[in-house]
Design a protein around this motif. Sequence first.
Motif, mmCIF file in Angstrom:
data_model
loop_
_atom_site.group_PDB
_atom_site.id
_atom_site.type_symbol
_atom_site.label_atom_id
_atom_site.label_comp_id
_atom_site.label_asym_id
_atom_site.label_seq_id
_atom_site.Cartn_x
_atom_site.Cartn_y
_atom_site.Cartn_z
ATOM 1 N N ALA A 177 8.285 -0.853 6.127
ATOM 2 C CA ALA A 177 6.931 -0.804 5.572
ATOM 3 C C ALA A 177 6.915 0.031 4.293
ATOM 4 O O ALA A 177 7.677 0.998 4.153
ATOM 5 N N GLU A 178 6.056 -0.347 3.384
ATOM 6 C CA GLU A 178 5.858 0.433 2.165
ATOM 7 C C GLU A 178 5.054 1.700 2.487
ATOM 8 O O GLU A 178 4.207 1.691 3.377
ATOM 9 N N PRO A 179 5.299 2.790 1.788
ATOM 10 C CA PRO A 179 4.523 4.012 2.067
ATOM 11 C C PRO A 179 3.057 3.841 1.694
ATOM 12 O O PRO A 179 2.721 3.161 0.732
ATOM 13 N N ARG A 292 0.431 -2.556 5.369
ATOM 14 C CA ARG A 292 -0.909 -2.645 4.781
ATOM 15 C C ARG A 292 -1.886 -3.098 5.862
ATOM 16 O O ARG A 292 -1.871 -4.267 6.258
ATOM 17 N N PRO A 293 -2.706 -2.199 6.375
ATOM 18 C CA PRO A 293 -3.607 -2.575 7.470
ATOM 19 C C PRO A 293 -4.506 -3.741 7.086
ATOM 20 O O PRO A 293 -5.097 -3.743 6.003
ATOM 21 N N PRO A 294 -4.628 -4.761 7.945
ATOM 22 C CA PRO A 294 -5.486 -5.892 7.654
ATOM 23 C C PRO A 294 -6.917 -5.675 8.167
ATOM 24 O O PRO A 294 -7.132 -5.126 9.252
ATOM 25 N N LEU A 295 -7.859 -6.129 7.359
ATOM 26 C CA LEU A 295 -9.279 -6.127 7.711
ATOM 27 C C LEU A 295 -9.661 -7.586 7.894
ATOM 28 O O LEU A 295 -9.732 -8.338 6.918
ATOM 29 N N VAL A 306 -4.399 -8.703 15.112
ATOM 30 C CA VAL A 306 -4.816 -7.350 14.742
ATOM 31 C C VAL A 306 -5.422 -6.627 15.938
ATOM 32 O O VAL A 306 -6.386 -7.108 16.544
ATOM 33 N N SER A 307 -4.864 -5.494 16.269
ATOM 34 C CA SER A 307 -5.431 -4.636 17.306
ATOM 35 C C SER A 307 -6.490 -3.744 16.646
ATOM 36 O O SER A 307 -6.156 -2.838 15.871
ATOM 37 N N ASP A 308 -7.753 -4.016 16.935
ATOM 38 C CA ASP A 308 -8.858 -3.353 16.255
ATOM 39 C C ASP A 308 -8.829 -1.846 16.503
ATOM 40 O O ASP A 308 -8.746 -1.382 17.631
ATOM 41 N N GLY A 309 -8.881 -1.089 15.391
ATOM 42 C CA GLY A 309 -8.865 0.355 15.491
ATOM 43 C C GLY A 309 -7.500 0.956 15.722
ATOM 44 O O GLY A 309 -7.380 2.179 15.884
ATOM 45 N N TRP A 337 -7.380 6.267 9.288
ATOM 46 C CA TRP A 337 -6.516 5.106 9.500
ATOM 47 C C TRP A 337 -5.095 5.332 8.977
ATOM 48 O O TRP A 337 -4.336 4.378 8.786
ATOM 49 N N ARG A 338 -4.725 6.587 8.840
ATOM 50 C CA ARG A 338 -3.397 6.881 8.304
ATOM 51 C C ARG A 338 -2.275 6.387 9.219
ATOM 52 O O ARG A 338 -1.183 6.065 8.752
ATOM 53 N N GLY A 339 -2.511 6.319 10.500
ATOM 54 C CA GLY A 339 -1.464 5.852 11.420
ATOM 55 C C GLY A 339 -1.412 4.345 11.601
ATOM 56 O O GLY A 339 -0.513 3.833 12.291
ATOM 57 N N PHE A 340 -2.346 3.615 10.977
ATOM 58 C CA PHE A 340 -2.403 2.161 11.177
ATOM 59 C C PHE A 340 -1.160 1.461 10.635
ATOM 60 O O PHE A 340 -0.700 0.466 11.199
ATOM 61 N N ALA A 341 -0.630 1.944 9.511
ATOM 62 C CA ALA A 341 0.507 1.269 8.886
ATOM 63 C C ALA A 341 1.717 1.254 9.812
ATOM 64 O O ALA A 341 2.356 0.217 10.018
ATOM 65 N N ALA A 342 2.043 2.401 10.388
ATOM 66 C CA ALA A 342 3.201 2.474 11.283
ATOM 67 C C ALA A 342 2.972 1.651 12.542
ATOM 68 O O ALA A 342 3.879 0.953 13.027
ATOM 69 N N ALA A 343 1.743 1.705 13.088
ATOM 70 C CA ALA A 343 1.445 0.932 14.287
ATOM 71 C C ALA A 343 1.514 -0.570 14.008
ATOM 72 O O ALA A 343 2.000 -1.345 14.835
#
Length: 389
Positions: A177-179, A292-295, A306-309, A337-343
């Motif tokens: 993943a990109e930072p 990149r978290p998707p909306l 997408v797992s919401d939240g 939402w800083r942890g969303f990218a890794a998750a």
Amino acid sequence: MRIACVHQGYELYGSDRSFAESVAALRAAFPSADIEVVLPRGGPIVQILEPHASRIVFEPLWVLRRQAILRLATVEMARLPVAVWRAWRRLRDRDLVYVNTSIVADYALAARLLPHKAVLHIHEIPEGAMRRVLVGLMRWSHADLIFNSRATRAAFGDPKSARSHVVYNGVAGPAAAEPMTYDGKRPLRVLLLGRVNRIKGQEVLLEAIAAMPAELRSRVEVRLVGGAFESPERERALAELVESMGLAAQVSVLPFVPDPSAHYRWADIVAVPSRRPESLGRVAIEAMAYGRPPLVSAIGGLVEVVSDGETGWQVPPGDPAALSEKLREIMLRPDSWRGFAAAGRTRYEAIFSEPVAAAAIAAIAADKLKATMARPGRRATARQAETRP
């Protein structure tokens, strides 16, 4: 071993890339097989198919597209018997025929005569009259079925006359993943990548941005990337809509690119505000692969991606106000939402990565081929095919 892979497209959008990945999976599973790829014409997809195909042939296919339905029902109807005959010959002469998407009508019709050789991979959720036609074709074919999500299988129904499987599309992604760099001190970069059509929801995102107070609107940058299938009028209309809404300072309308990786790296989040059901949501999967978290709209297969939240956000479809409010929250609370990218990256690797899907496709094909090879008369048919000019 002789395998044919049939696809209705020639570009590099989601279904095109999924087809190429399936062909690559079949080549990896059966390295000595003769794999013939059938396309309606040349295009960008050819380059990524060439390393895996024994040959690529271009033939007219009888493809059910919404915008061409009147022509297909009238002047093109005379071409259907020849198209079905051509499909039947290919089914007869191959050990396996893999058909990508349900809209390739000639192969769905011909499969009824040799269903033990055919696999239909269904990637769409049709509606209205088109849904009735495609469901009818699927049931008629008696072919084995692969659905790309539970939502797609629910839309078509699970026929008792054939085996069916749910296999999520395998999506190529970067090695890592990109930072994440967004901290709320610069404009939020929002990417919407996809065809310009009635489904993808570009206008919903534009309305959501336009509804923001001027101070917030200045803190967002949007890229709308993609083209309309053989419809430059739609592309011009989208650019004109951006201008008429006074969003030219925030929104860039950019053309389709075969490799969108630079756009994903630019983005902070990826919007998929689809108005109608997506069968899965490849862009949302690619977004998670890049960190990149998707909306996304809470509709169709997107709710399976997408797992919401946790890995991104879900909002009601066709609701600019809800989308605008969620964007506001994302802009003002980046730490939430800083942890969303890794998750999201972890979810991608476990469920949606190429190796996971490739293994499933290969297992289904191997099972189908095993049954076909064991059928009485198969050796005689193979010898006839080898001597036929």
